[in-house]
Design a protein around this motif. Sequence first.
Motif, PDB file in Angstrom:
ATOM      1  N   TYR A  44      82.964 126.347 113.677  1.00  0.00           N
ATOM      2  CA  TYR A  44      82.784 127.054 114.937  1.00  0.00           C
ATOM      3  C   TYR A  44      82.301 128.484 114.677  1.00  0.00           C
ATOM      4  O   TYR A  44      83.068 129.343 114.252  1.00  0.00           O
ATOM      5  N   TYR A  69      79.056 123.569 116.760  1.00  0.00           N
ATOM      6  CA  TYR A  69      80.178 122.799 117.303  1.00  0.00           C
ATOM      7  C   TYR A  69      80.162 121.417 116.644  1.00  0.00           C
ATOM      8  O   TYR A  69      79.089 120.833 116.460  1.00  0.00           O
ATOM      9  N   LYS A 109      80.193 117.450 115.969  1.00  0.00           N
ATOM     10  CA  LYS A 109      79.707 116.323 116.765  1.00  0.00           C
ATOM     11  C   LYS A 109      79.849 115.054 115.946  1.00  0.00           C
ATOM     12  O   LYS A 109      80.308 115.073 114.809  1.00  0.00           O
ATOM     13  N   TYR A 113      73.676 124.534 118.982  1.00  0.00           N
ATOM     14  CA  TYR A 113      73.422 124.498 120.419  1.00  0.00           C
ATOM     15  C   TYR A 113      72.973 125.866 120.943  1.00  0.00           C
ATOM     16  O   TYR A 113      73.221 126.904 120.323  1.00  0.00           O
ATOM     17  N   GLU A 173      78.867 129.956 127.691  1.00  0.00           N
ATOM     18  CA  GLU A 173      79.945 128.993 127.441  1.00  0.00           C
ATOM     19  C   GLU A 173      79.658 128.204 126.167  1.00  0.00           C
ATOM     20  O   GLU A 173      78.593 127.602 126.034  1.00  0.00           O
ATOM     21  N   GLN A 174      80.600 128.214 125.242  1.00  0.00           N
ATOM     22  CA  GLN A 174      80.427 127.444 124.009  1.00  0.00           C
ATOM     23  C   GLN A 174      80.846 125.996 124.261  1.00  0.00           C
ATOM     24  O   GLN A 174      81.863 125.508 123.771  1.00  0.00           O
ATOM     25  N   ASP A 175      80.009 125.320 125.032  1.00  0.00           N
ATOM     26  CA  ASP A 175      80.279 123.952 125.473  1.00  0.00           C
ATOM     27  C   ASP A 175      79.001 123.126 125.282  1.00  0.00           C
ATOM     28  O   ASP A 175      78.010 123.347 125.979  1.00  0.00           O
ATOM     29  N   SER A 230      78.217 120.243 126.228  1.00  0.00           N
ATOM     30  CA  SER A 230      77.827 119.423 127.379  1.00  0.00           C
ATOM     31  C   SER A 230      76.926 120.163 128.354  1.00  0.00           C
ATOM     32  O   SER A 230      76.240 119.540 129.171  1.00  0.00           O
ATOM     33  N   SER A 290      74.754 122.613 127.186  1.00  0.00           N
ATOM     34  CA  SER A 290      73.867 123.346 126.285  1.00  0.00           C
ATOM     35  C   SER A 290      72.757 122.441 125.775  1.00  0.00           C
ATOM     36  O   SER A 290      72.818 121.216 125.911  1.00  0.00           O
TER      37      SER A 290
END
Length: 219
Positions: free
Chosen positions: A157, A181, A183, A193, A199-201, A203, A205
């Motif tokens: 991360y 991130y 996967k 990403y 937002e470190q998300d 979905s 990105s």
Amino acid sequence: MRLLQCKNILLIILVTMLLSFSGCANNNEDKKVDTIYEEYRIIINEIYECLQEDSKVHSDCSEFCSTGIIENKMSCDTLEKRMTAIAYSITDINNDGTKELIICDPNWSLPGNVRIIDMYTMVDDNVVKVITGWSRNRYYLLDDGYIYNEGSSGAAYSFCETLYFNANDGTLITQKLYFTYPKGENMNEGGYYYNENGEQDPSISVEISGEEYRSFMET
């Protein structure tokens, strides 16, 4: 990247001198300057007092002695080293007429700049803290009110982003965010990403290549 000129924390007398000079005037603009420097002088004084204490003493430090300041303090085994581990700059980073107080680490730098530990501004005559940084959450000043932030919370991360300083409310707005991130079925692969919402998300990105991620970090 903008060059940030920081003063040693021992030079707090310069801020006091500025207060003395600005106090001679009577108009509203000069009173605003008085307020800014007085509030910033209080913060710098508190940090100075904190650094005067032994490196192992930090539980009773001022609210202005943040994690990043304590990190620097605890890495120094003498008073002389502690007094040169923290510096400050009072500068208008976005040319809006209001000066910000930037607490710096002068000994940890990217080429041509120093790391920002904490940053404060004034909103409606009140001090607002804009940045709280530490060794794994690092900030650097760019041009025109933009700020670069990078950090990590483990091997899988990490992130780097550019932020815009919104002087109206003293907040930072993400412009570009790149992050890693895990996967894969077992979350054992590294993914890269990008997004512009902060937002470190994954979905929300766009997945990018490792080369694109590293290219942004190097620019």
